[in-house]
Design an enzyme around this catalytic site. Structure first.
Site, PDB file in Angstrom:
ATOM      1  N   SER A 265       0.845  -1.205   0.000  1.00 52.93           N
ATOM      2  CA  SER A 265       0.000   0.000   0.000  1.00 52.93           C
ATOM      3  C   SER A 265       0.876   1.249   0.000  1.00 52.93           C
ATOM      4  CB  SER A 265      -0.885   0.021   1.251  1.00 52.93           C
ATOM      5  OG  SER A 265      -1.671  -1.138   1.345  1.00 52.93           O
ATOM      6  N   GLU A 266       1.452   1.547  -1.152  1.00 48.06           N
ATOM      7  CA  GLU A 266       2.430   2.636  -1.214  1.00 48.06           C
ATOM      8  C   GLU A 266       1.856   3.970  -0.749  1.00 48.06           C
ATOM      9  OE1 GLU A 266       1.853   0.483  -3.663  1.00 48.06           O
ATOM     10  OE2 GLU A 266       3.753  -0.614  -3.775  1.00 48.06           O
TER      11      GLU A 266
ATOM     12  N   ASP B  88       9.359   2.907  -9.544  1.00 49.85           N
ATOM     13  CA  ASP B  88       8.090   2.667 -10.250  1.00 49.85           C
ATOM     14  C   ASP B  88       6.929   2.497  -9.261  1.00 49.85           C
ATOM     15  OD1 ASP B  88       9.479   1.365 -13.086  1.00 49.85           O
ATOM     16  OD2 ASP B  88      10.564   1.209 -11.207  1.00 49.85           O
TER      17      ASP B  88
ATOM     18  N   HIS C 116       9.666  -1.788 -14.019  1.00 52.04           N
ATOM     19  CA  HIS C 116      10.600  -2.029 -12.916  1.00 52.04           C
ATOM     20  C   HIS C 116      11.957  -1.419 -13.239  1.00 52.04           C
ATOM     21  CE1 HIS C 116       7.585  -4.882 -11.623  1.00 52.04           C
ATOM     22  NE2 HIS C 116       8.295  -5.211 -10.565  1.00 52.04           N
TER      23      HIS C 116
END
Ligand SMILES: Cc1ncc(C[n+]2csc(CCOP(=O)(O)OP(=O)(O)O)c2C)c(N)n1
Ligand SMILES: [Mg+2]
Lengths: 326, 333
Positions: free
Chosen positions: A58-59, A84, A128
């Site tokens: 959960s950035e 990213d 990525h």
């Protein structure tokens, strides 16, 4: 004693967690070498999993958690193991962390760090691999640091964490094995600190940051018998202080900027714009300034295309030769 | 877990007269200040976008009974009511909506960015859902510092459609954070009714999904709010666990500004008239406490005087200095 860049980062964390009770670290994968390499090895065991916290995927909320903790007396370091992934937390970083002090008339501070790791290559592909430092350096209210040397990796992490402003700290997996002699810890005031000259020369000014500082340094060494390069490592992308580069370009008359991001609205364009604007009398320039960046495409996956995609020392040498011979 | 509906609790928390008086005073201060602001928007004196909270006064007015200044309340674009309930700072609010330097955000925030750290109002911002994880972070700081404070994010039904809301509930649950989430379900997010945006009107299902204790309350019933919030805040404070409260309420004004949004095609005329009469939190409280009626009249007069005075003062104050534009971007220049 020599330390590597990855060790520098780990030593920075260790110093902070040992000496500052208000520091804690939170992010995806901080208990695992898969995500952060050896740069955080053993920290959870040494300092406890209450202060070194691995998280759900959960950035945005985790970054918001750090904003809230920083507003309430802590100095959180939020780790995003790939830049990213940090795209998902830009709301909290850009809309909240960068803005609160200003929106509330200077009544609050947000002493937090968002550590974003550039981790590209190895056929990982477009989602990525990104180096989005120019996005973050665009934002008033955020400071952005990007160390190139192992000592700086340690010291800029410490300085960023002890700074009362929100700081984006960008480290690069392609530098993790770089080594140098360990120096005593230096704590900088980020508002006073500037870029560093890493090699003195007279024919051309080279400017890099993070991994591209290494590229510039290597190109400089490769060409040392024919061309004398003045090489700068930017270190701090926002707010950016280019005074020493202005002086250098007046001396060399040539400027090449190498950046790990894309060209459009990027760090390299910004450096060139500022230098040209500052010079006023552009007749000191012996040739037009140039920049080397990623090609204007998402990162490919195959090894073959990766080699074409990422700028390398040969590209830098060729451009330098071109500019000096012109 | 305690049972909210047991007689025991209802008896224990029967509101005493002086508590009702305090709550009524908060509600009236909010109602009258908001109506005053509405008139000043209409007359063109206030230009900053204001999302008024007439009709939604009860929940924060009751909640304020149970908070300490060390607790942290966070808000949204619509936070005048929460701000006034927690701080009673009519003066700071009016100066702020005019962008004046003695405003609560020093003239840098306006209506949508309110703050008063001293009194426990941690900040409100207009990015929908923005303060929900921030409140969780405040709670994490409280937990790490091992104190007894709690964090309270207020947000609307619209915010429950943001991803960060769900991420935050999960974090609060799995990290055991002392957060009391308060969803003000006024059935609308700007022009859209909740059933045009979600499959059902109740928001408690989200708390259930994250195993957070939860309850849906009538957000305009002061007495029931008092009964429940008292227990809930005690639970969050003592157990150091999250709780999710959904309060059903309604905004009398339109989404933004002084109008009622009937002019822009939002179908709510019949509903609005019910919410303004039989569901009005003030009317309901007065009908329960007959003795408050005289007090009510006095308060209204008192509050009007206070608002007029605050307004004159705010109008005569200066804007934030122009240096401020650059000097409060970073802590160090
Ligand atoms: C991230 C974000 N998206 C959209 C908006 C525009 N916007 C402002 S208020 C609002 C509706 C919010 O509704 P709700 O959360 O129910 O709060 P209410 O206005 O009912 O109090 C929207 C969509 C915004 N401010 N922020
Ligand atoms: Mg709503």
């Amino acid at each position: 004693m020599k330390i590597t860049y990855a060790e520098g980062i780990r030593l920075g964390f260790e110093y902070l967690l040992e000496n500052y009770k208000d520091v804690f670290v939170i992010g995806q994968g901080v208990w695992s070498p898969w995500y952060v390499g050896s740069s955080m090895e053993g920290l959870d065991k040494k300092f406890g999993r209450e202060r070194v916290i691995d998280t759900p995927v959960s950035e945005n909320a985790v970054t918001g958690l750090c904003v809230g903790a920083a507003l309430n007396g802590m100095r959180p370091i939020c780790v995003h193991p790939r830049m990213d992934f940090a795209v998902l937390c830009l709301d909290q970083l850009v809309n909240e962390a960068a803005k609160w002090r200003h929106m509330f008339g200077g009544q609050v501070k947000i002493p937090m760090v968002a550590r974003l790791i550039i981790n590209r290559g190895g056929e990982q592909g477009a989602q990525h691999s990104q180096a989005l430092q120019s996005w973050l350096a665009h934002i008033p209210g955020l400071r952005v640091v990007i160390p190139y040397t192992p000592n700086d990796a340690r010291d800029l992490l410490i300085s960023a964490t002890l700074c009362d402003d929100p700081v984006v700290y960008i480290d690069d997996r392609w530098l993790y094995e770089q080594q140098e002699e360990a120096k005593p810890i230096q704590i900088y005031s980020l508002s006073k600190e500037a870029l560093k000259c890493i090699h003195e020369g007279t024919d051309i000014t080279l400017v890099g940051s993070g991994y591209t500082s290494l590229l510039c340094k290597n190109a400089c060494e490769k060409l040392k018998d024919v061309i004398s390069c003045d090489v700068f490592d930017l270190r701090i992308l926002n707010p950016m202080n280019l005074q020493p580069v202005f002086e250098s370009v007046k001396k060399t008359g040539r400027l090449l900027v190498v950046d790990g991001g894309w060209s459009s609205c990027g760090v390299a364009s910004e450096v060139i714009a500022r230098v040209v604007e500052h010079l006023r009398d552009v007749t000191v320039l012996k040739c037009a300034p140039r920049h080397i960046t990623l090609k204007n495409a998402p990162a490919p996956t195959s090894r073959y295309l990766e080699q074409i995609y990422y700028p390398n020392v040969e590209d830098a040498c060729k451009t330098i030769l071109d500019m000096v011979k012109m | 877990m305690f049972d909210f509906f047991s007689k025991e609790y209802l008896l224990e928390t029967e509101m005493r007269g002086d508590i009702a008086v305090r709550i009524l005073r908060r509600i009236i201060t909010i109602r009258e200040t908001e109506e005053f602001i509405a008139r000043k928007i209409e007359s063109g004196d206030i230009r900053c976008p204001c999302h008024l909270a007439v009709g939604q006064e009860a929940t924060p007015s009751v909640l304020a009974e149970f908070l300490n200044p060390e607790d942290r309340v966070y808000g949204t674009h619509r936070s005048h009511h929460q701000y006034l309930a927690v701080t009673d700072d009519v003066e700071g609010l009016l100066a702020e909506v005019l962008g004046k330097k003695n405003g609560c955000a020093k003239g840098m925030g306006g209506s949508q960015h309110l703050i008063n750290i001293e009194k426990g109002f941690g900040g409100s911002v207009p990015i929908v859902g923005g303060t929900i994880p921030i409140a969780c972070g405040a709670a994490l700081a409280m937990k790490l510092k091992d104190n007894r404070s709690i964090a309270i994010p207020f947000f609307g039904d619209g915010a429950t459609e943001e991803g960060v809301f769900h991420e935050s509930l999960n974090l609060a649950s799995v990290m055991k954070l002392p957060v009391c989430f308060i969803a003000e379900n006024n059935l609308f997010a700007s022009h859209l009714h909740i059933l045009e945006r979600q499959p059902e009107t109740s928001l408690c299902r989200f708390a259930k999904a994250h195993l957070i204790e939860n309850i849906q309350l009538d957000g305009n019933d002061v007495i029931s709010l008092y009964d429940h919030l008292k227990q809930i805040i005690r639970y969050v404070r003592d157990e150091r666990l999250p709780y999710f409260v959904e309060v059903m309420t309604y905004r009398w004004k339109g989404h933004v500004g002084y109008r009622e949004d009937l002019d822009v095609g939002v179908k709510r005329k019949e509903d609005l008239s019910i919410w303004k009469t039989e569901k009005d939190p003030i009317g309901r409280l007065l009908s329960k406490y007959e003795s408050l009626k005289d007090t009510y009249e006095n308060f209204i007069r008192e509050v009007h005087k206070r608002i007029e005075k605050a307004w004159e003062f705010a109008k005569q104050s200066d804007y934030a200095d122009k240096d401020f534009l650059l000097s409060c971007v970073y802590c160090e220049d």
